[in-house]
Design a protein around this motif. Sequence first.
Motif: not given
Lengths: 107, 114
Positions: A34, A36, A46, A49, A86, A90, A95, A97
């Motif tokens: 993902f 962010y 978000l 993804r 970021y 997952q 999650l 980062f």
Amino acid sequence: AQRVTQPEKLLSVFKGAPVELKCNYSYSGSPELFWYVQYSRQRLQLLLRHISRESIKGFTADLNKGETSFHLKKPFAQEEDSAMYYCALQYGNKLVFGAGTILRVKS
Amino acid sequence: EAGVAQSPRYKIIEKRQSVAFWCNPISGHATLYWYQQILGQGPKLLIQFQNNGVVDDSQLPKDRFSAERLKGVDSTLKIQPAKLEDSAVYLCASRSGIGHYGYTFGSGTRLTVV
């Protein structure tokens, strides 16, 4: 161990120039990745993804399992794209980062 | 839908003092997370709750940090005693448990330990 690497702390581009924010990951299973974004004085949200393969605000990201990368791209940067980005991985309910990249778009 | 609420927004304390942060997740979200974000770094998971039970607290410095989620709704994170290196933004997030779109972050509490 699961890890997300964003090699650039700061990326500065001119308005209208292409943007590529780099992200590499380390994970032995099937990754869910993902991006962010955090705009100034706003909460983390978000952006997109990999599983949905969508374009949000002109940004796209392609998962490359061979290179274990998930770079974020936009063909023409806009000033309102300036923010902290970021990359996140997952696995299960967790999650993880990366350290983040500041994108600064200059006029 | 109301977002994840956190308070206070800012807190300045002296080292060795104690401090507590509060989080109210989105109604119905079973999973709640506390993250620590030190300046220049990405958020790091401290603890994860599923309803009122702890799922993962492997990165929580348990000698000084504690967290609880009574009744599976609100949560508090406490630091006692604080150290200078605890200066960070403490983020709360909640998730519905279905897919990934359920992750919602609060605006965070910025802690400065002097």
